[in-house]
Design a protein around this motif. Sequence first.
Motif, short mmCIF file in Angstrom:
data_model
loop_
_atom_site.label_atom_id
_atom_site.label_comp_id
_atom_site.label_asym_id
_atom_site.label_seq_id
_atom_site.Cartn_x
_atom_site.Cartn_y
_atom_site.Cartn_z
N PHE A 80 0.83 -1.20 0.00
CA PHE A 80 0.00 0.00 0.00
C PHE A 80 0.87 1.26 0.00
CE2 PHE A 80 -2.77 3.26 1.80
CZ PHE A 80 -3.92 3.06 1.06
N VAL A 81 1.94 1.22 0.77
CA VAL A 81 2.86 2.36 0.79
C VAL A 81 3.48 2.57 -0.59
CG1 VAL A 81 5.01 3.26 1.78
CG2 VAL A 81 3.35 2.10 3.25
N LYS A 82 3.85 1.47 -1.25
CA LYS A 82 4.51 1.57 -2.55
C LYS A 82 3.57 2.08 -3.64
CE LYS A 82 6.89 -1.19 -6.08
NZ LYS A 82 7.45 -2.53 -6.42
N GLU A 99 6.89 15.30 -3.32
CA GLU A 99 8.13 15.60 -2.61
C GLU A 99 8.06 15.22 -1.13
OE1 GLU A 99 10.91 16.66 -4.16
OE2 GLU A 99 9.74 16.43 -6.00
N LYS A 100 6.88 14.92 -0.65
CA LYS A 100 6.71 14.60 0.77
C LYS A 100 7.39 13.26 1.10
CE LYS A 100 3.01 13.36 4.04
NZ LYS A 100 1.54 13.20 4.20
N GLU A 101 7.97 13.17 2.29
CA GLU A 101 8.63 11.94 2.73
C GLU A 101 7.68 11.12 3.60
OE1 GLU A 101 12.36 12.81 4.57
OE2 GLU A 101 13.19 13.78 2.79
N PHE A 102 7.94 9.82 3.67
CA PHE A 102 7.13 8.91 4.49
C PHE A 102 7.72 8.89 5.89
CE2 PHE A 102 6.00 4.55 5.97
CZ PHE A 102 4.62 4.72 5.96
N GLU A 105 -1.65 7.82 7.75
CA GLU A 105 -1.87 8.28 6.38
C GLU A 105 -3.23 7.83 5.85
OE1 GLU A 105 0.03 10.39 4.93
OE2 GLU A 105 1.63 10.33 6.42
N LEU A 106 -3.67 6.63 6.24
CA LEU A 106 -4.98 6.17 5.79
C LEU A 106 -6.10 7.02 6.37
CD1 LEU A 106 -5.05 2.26 5.67
CD2 LEU A 106 -5.87 3.84 3.94
N ASN A 107 -5.96 7.40 7.63
CA ASN A 107 -6.98 8.27 8.21
C ASN A 107 -7.05 9.61 7.48
OD1 ASN A 107 -8.41 6.95 10.36
ND2 ASN A 107 -6.53 6.94 11.56
N ILE A 108 -5.91 10.12 7.03
CA ILE A 108 -5.90 11.37 6.26
C ILE A 108 -6.68 11.19 4.96
CG2 ILE A 108 -4.43 12.96 4.97
CD1 ILE A 108 -2.26 12.49 7.13
#
Length: 536
Positions: free
Chosen positions: A265-267, A276-279, A320-323
């Motif tokens: 899912f992250v990929k 440009e945002k980092e994980f 991130e999923l909640n966002i």
Amino acid sequence: MEASTLSPDQRLEFITRNLQETLGEDKLKGLLQEGKDVNIYWGTATTGKPHVAYFVPMSKIADFLRAGCKVTILFADLHAYLDNMKAPWDLLAKRAEYYEHIIKAMLESIGVPLEKLNFVKGTDFQLSREYTLDMYRLSSVATEHDAKKAGAEVVKQVTHPLLSGLLYPGLQALDEEYLKVDCQFGGVDQRKIFTFAEKCLPALGYAKRIHLMNPMVPGLTGTKMSSSEEDSKIDLLDDAGALKRKLKKAFCEPGNIENNGLLSFVKFVLFPLFGEKEFLIERPEQFGGNVSYKDFETLEQAFAKQEVHPGDLKGAVQRELNILLDPIRTKFQSPELKKLTNSAYPPPPSKKKTPGGKGASKGGAAPQNDELIPSRLDMRIGKVVAVEKHPDADTLFIEKIDVGEENPRTIVSGIANFVSLEEMQDRIVVVLCNLKPQKMRGVVSQGMLMCASLDEPKNVEPLDAPEGSAPGDRVFFEGYETGKADEELKPKKKVFEQLQADFKTSEDRVAMWKDSPFMTKLGLCKAPTLKNATVR
């Protein structure tokens, strides 16, 4: 960066990144070199509720738009009915309407401008005179074998398939012509339908299209994320509490990057959307403090080296999923959309108990206490990751079997006289998981290995799963797909023993309960050699 400023190579990179396969890439390059608009369509059959895996194609649709492509989204309502009536005829319109609202909410959540998209419903054009005549023409050039093979990984497979399932691939092929597109986009499970279209459309005088295929992203159990498997997916309307509970149970073994639904899912969703945002991985200072990753490859390597703990990865994905889900949840709090959701997916009717404790009929909802139906059994596909002889019993094996959980289960089986240790190692098997654990010669067995057995001549062999099966895949029974398994079978009620009395293998070696075969989403479970045998 505006699409108009991109070079053909940059546009190609956006279109093809993270895809597993492209059929017709040279043709796609040619269209881009000529500076032509590229028209792409993605279709979704309006069956079960969309879940978070739908963010994978949504992320690619965002890529297509960045590349300056024209994109059509097809709500394939007629396909949904043809696929073994997954969407009943009286619910077609409501489910198509639900899909339109939920898909649009997803696209808005990831910042995709809806005015650049074209939304179409299948029945808007698939019932026209011209389309119907082309279906008849296609039926004269496509064989039954071709149609069945094309739909093998998409259309629900049952012992006695309906004719409607054979029509499904033909409709999907004709959609390319009637939507006037250059490319069709879908999962790699659609590949056989895509090659069917490439063969059949030219036979009707129509152009062969380009086909873009996403990989299949694992669900929370490490298997394909599926609307019909509750534990494998997160619904788009799940609240934050449900999301946290499901992620807590998700398969995420330390250092294991294979079939890891969270990493996938992250990929395929988060990094393509980040730009440009980092994980960010958040963790206490005593465990190294917060750490960020600019690209997926670095994160994957860190997880493989166990520099990132599964709990920390789950926490980051949860954040991130909640966002992503919050705007969708908020939108669907409106009275109109709540009403639509209940109309499109009405709860099953409650079943009144009749005298004697009998309840729902075949294929009904969750079982009542005294319903003797096979959906009460929690059967799953497992992989034997380790096996040894029981130190105190020559006839017993002690197996460690991965059934899609965080840790393998210990299973004790009385098959040592019939199968060798070498034959069992890495074998894909069928496991009953909701028996009460019990000691067998001092070792606690956490389930039962399902085997075919003959008394004369004496022989026992584990059941085989369909090719391609993965640990955690649900085993169900035809006609009882929607029932809910007991959390634990109570020994005093002898539910398994009563059901097992009707377990057998057929003349074709298919494992059966009465007339209902043991099945997974990939097909039938069989004995390797034993016909008309007991299954236990």
